[in-house]
Scaffold this motif. Structure first.
Motif, mmCIF file in Angstrom:
data_model
loop_
_atom_site.group_PDB
_atom_site.id
_atom_site.type_symbol
_atom_site.label_atom_id
_atom_site.label_comp_id
_atom_site.label_asym_id
_atom_site.label_seq_id
_atom_site.Cartn_x
_atom_site.Cartn_y
_atom_site.Cartn_z
ATOM 1 N N SER A 42 -28.732 -23.680 -4.432
ATOM 2 C CA SER A 42 -27.285 -23.792 -4.207
ATOM 3 C C SER A 42 -26.947 -23.650 -2.723
ATOM 4 O O SER A 42 -26.084 -24.369 -2.211
ATOM 5 C CB SER A 42 -26.496 -22.791 -5.057
ATOM 6 O OG SER A 42 -26.745 -21.472 -4.675
ATOM 7 N N ALA A 69 -28.084 -26.985 -1.097
ATOM 8 C CA ALA A 69 -27.192 -28.086 -1.465
ATOM 9 C C ALA A 69 -25.850 -27.968 -0.753
ATOM 10 O O ALA A 69 -25.293 -28.973 -0.277
ATOM 11 C CB ALA A 69 -26.994 -28.113 -2.981
ATOM 12 N N ASN A 70 -25.333 -26.772 -0.650
ATOM 13 C CA ASN A 70 -24.043 -26.602 0.017
ATOM 14 C C ASN A 70 -24.128 -26.802 1.525
ATOM 15 O O ASN A 70 -23.171 -27.267 2.142
ATOM 16 C CB ASN A 70 -23.424 -25.251 -0.339
ATOM 17 C CG ASN A 70 -22.686 -25.317 -1.643
ATOM 18 O OD1 ASN A 70 -22.203 -26.379 -2.043
ATOM 19 N ND2 ASN A 70 -22.587 -24.194 -2.326
ATOM 20 N N VAL A 122 -23.864 -30.455 1.788
ATOM 21 C CA VAL A 122 -22.469 -30.881 1.595
ATOM 22 C C VAL A 122 -21.679 -30.643 2.884
ATOM 23 O O VAL A 122 -20.925 -31.514 3.329
ATOM 24 C CB VAL A 122 -21.807 -30.137 0.408
ATOM 25 C CG1 VAL A 122 -20.303 -30.367 0.376
ATOM 26 C CG2 VAL A 122 -22.431 -30.578 -0.908
ATOM 27 N N SER A 168 -23.041 -18.802 -0.798
ATOM 28 C CA SER A 168 -23.833 -19.374 -1.891
ATOM 29 C C SER A 168 -24.821 -18.359 -2.448
ATOM 30 O O SER A 168 -25.025 -18.271 -3.663
ATOM 31 C CB SER A 168 -24.587 -20.620 -1.409
ATOM 32 O OG SER A 168 -23.700 -21.624 -1.013
ATOM 33 N N VAL A 178 -20.561 -27.471 -6.582
ATOM 34 C CA VAL A 178 -22.010 -27.634 -6.419
ATOM 35 C C VAL A 178 -22.735 -26.322 -6.714
ATOM 36 O O VAL A 178 -23.741 -26.300 -7.439
ATOM 37 C CB VAL A 178 -22.344 -28.150 -4.997
ATOM 38 C CG1 VAL A 178 -23.825 -28.018 -4.681
ATOM 39 C CG2 VAL A 178 -21.892 -29.596 -4.850
ATOM 40 N N THR A 221 -25.183 -25.788 -9.993
ATOM 41 C CA THR A 221 -26.576 -25.418 -9.709
ATOM 42 C C THR A 221 -26.935 -24.087 -10.356
ATOM 43 O O THR A 221 -27.932 -23.985 -11.085
ATOM 44 C CB THR A 221 -26.816 -25.339 -8.189
ATOM 45 O OG1 THR A 221 -26.464 -26.590 -7.602
ATOM 46 C CG2 THR A 221 -28.261 -25.007 -7.871
#
Length: 140
Positions: free
Chosen positions: A30, A33-34, A37, A65, A124, A128
């Motif tokens: 996570s 992924a963030n 982003v 996150s 997201v 996740t």
């Protein structure tokens, strides 16, 4: 009774079992992924800004996150310990938590692409964390 285990050690076993590595994986994925982003949104729309003109940094995204994933893992472990319908209860709490997480975005006055990016990062992280915990963190 001789065969009973104290409540606290049962919860420790739930956390130390499959949930510990799954929680660590959720944290790593996570946060990663963030960060992606944030990088994508920053390159497309410019810096993500929280009023009064404070840019969101990679460190802030990784920290938030990580906190979310650790919190989700602890909540999932508690739900595993205290309920029979672990997945349904966890999904319900996760949806409520996700919806509530949008409130601070509005309260700080984030607008436009910054607000959209922050909301997307919340989604997201939730997808996740909840996805990994409910798929890989189940008992037996």
């Amino acid at each position: 009774m001789e065969g009973t285990v104290p409540e606290s050690s049962r919860l420790k076993r739930v956390l130390a079992g499959p949930l510990l590595p799954v929680g660590a994986l959720a944290t790593l994925l996570s946060a990663s992924a963030n960060v992606l982003v944030l990088a994508g949104a920053s390159s497309l729309f410019g810096p993500v800004v929280i009023p009064p003109d404070e840019m969101v940094t990679t460190g802030q995204v990784m920290g938030a996150s990580t906190a979310g994933a650790v919190g989700a893992t602890i909540v999932f472990a508690a739900i595993c310990r205290f309920t029979r319908h672990t997945i349904a209860v966890f999904w319900g709490l996760a949806v409520v938590g996700l919806l509530l997480s949008f409130i601070p975005i509005a309260l700080v006055g984030a607008t436009g692409s910054s607000a959209g990016t922050l909301a997307l990062m919340h989604v997201v992280a939730a997808v996740t964390d909840v996805g990994l915990l409910t798929r890989l963190g189940r008992k037996g």
